[in-house]
Write a protein that holds these residues in place. Structure first.
Motif, short mmCIF file in Angstrom:
data_model
loop_
_atom_site.label_atom_id
_atom_site.label_comp_id
_atom_site.label_asym_id
_atom_site.label_seq_id
_atom_site.Cartn_x
_atom_site.Cartn_y
_atom_site.Cartn_z
N PRO A 1 0.67 -6.59 12.69
CA PRO A 1 1.61 -5.62 13.25
C PRO A 1 2.42 -4.89 12.18
O PRO A 1 2.76 -3.71 12.34
CB PRO A 1 2.52 -6.46 14.15
N LEU A 2 2.72 -5.57 11.08
CA LEU A 2 3.44 -4.91 9.99
C LEU A 2 2.59 -3.81 9.36
O LEU A 2 3.09 -2.74 9.01
CB LEU A 2 3.85 -5.92 8.93
N LEU A 3 1.29 -4.05 9.22
CA LEU A 3 0.40 -3.04 8.67
C LEU A 3 0.29 -1.84 9.62
O LEU A 3 0.31 -0.69 9.18
CB LEU A 3 -0.98 -3.62 8.40
N LEU A 4 0.21 -2.11 10.91
CA LEU A 4 0.16 -1.01 11.88
C LEU A 4 1.45 -0.19 11.88
O LEU A 4 1.42 1.04 11.95
CB LEU A 4 -0.13 -1.55 13.28
N ALA A 5 2.59 -0.87 11.77
CA ALA A 5 3.86 -0.16 11.67
C ALA A 5 3.94 0.66 10.38
O ALA A 5 4.46 1.77 10.37
CB ALA A 5 5.02 -1.14 11.75
N SER A 6 3.38 0.12 9.32
CA SER A 6 3.37 0.84 8.04
C SER A 6 2.52 2.10 8.13
O SER A 6 2.88 3.14 7.58
CB SER A 6 2.82 -0.05 6.93
N VAL A 7 1.40 2.01 8.81
CA VAL A 7 0.53 3.18 8.96
C VAL A 7 1.23 4.26 9.77
O VAL A 7 1.15 5.45 9.44
CB VAL A 7 -0.81 2.76 9.60
N VAL A 8 1.95 3.85 10.81
CA VAL A 8 2.68 4.83 11.63
C VAL A 8 3.79 5.49 10.81
O VAL A 8 3.95 6.72 10.83
CB VAL A 8 3.25 4.16 12.90
N LEU A 9 4.57 4.69 10.08
CA LEU A 9 5.64 5.24 9.24
C LEU A 9 5.09 6.13 8.14
O LEU A 9 5.67 7.18 7.83
CB LEU A 9 6.46 4.11 8.63
N GLN A 10 3.96 5.76 7.57
CA GLN A 10 3.36 6.58 6.53
C GLN A 10 2.86 7.89 7.11
O GLN A 10 2.94 8.94 6.47
CB GLN A 10 2.21 5.82 5.86
N GLY A 11 2.36 7.87 8.32
CA GLY A 11 1.94 9.10 8.98
C GLY A 11 3.10 10.05 9.21
O GLY A 11 2.97 11.26 9.04
N LEU A 12 4.25 9.50 9.61
CA LEU A 12 5.44 10.33 9.80
C LEU A 12 5.93 10.91 8.48
O LEU A 12 6.28 12.09 8.39
CB LEU A 12 6.54 9.51 10.47
N LEU A 13 5.96 10.07 7.45
CA LEU A 13 6.38 10.56 6.14
C LEU A 13 5.38 11.55 5.55
O LEU A 13 5.76 12.45 4.81
CB LEU A 13 6.58 9.39 5.18
N ASP A 14 4.12 11.39 5.90
CA ASP A 14 3.10 12.31 5.43
C ASP A 14 3.34 13.72 5.97
O ASP A 14 3.15 14.71 5.26
CB ASP A 14 1.72 11.79 5.87
#
Length: 63
Positions: free
Chosen positions: A17-30
């Motif tokens: 779940p931490l990796l999935l949250a990281s991917v979502v946050l990285q998508g927003l920052l992207d």
């Protein structure tokens, strides 16, 4: 840090779940940093390092 999370009866390692949250946050920052990527030498490397930093930060926050 809890070792496993119970999601509808399925035990998941905490890092998934931490990796999935990281991917979502990285998508927003992207989306926010779209103009900055034109000024860097290797945009894919910057994206990967950003994902790594977010994932490590969330992992340290949980522990």
């Amino acid at each position: 840090m809890p070792r496993e999370l119970d999601v509808f009866g399925i035990l998941l390692p905490t890092l998934i779940p931490l990796l999935l949250a990281s991917v979502v946050l990285q998508g927003l920052l992207d989306k926010l940093l779209a103009g900055v990527y034109r000024a860097v030498w290797h945009p894919a490397l910057v994206r990967l390092s950003l994902l790594t930093c977010i994932f490590c930060g969330l992992t340290l926050l949980l522990s």
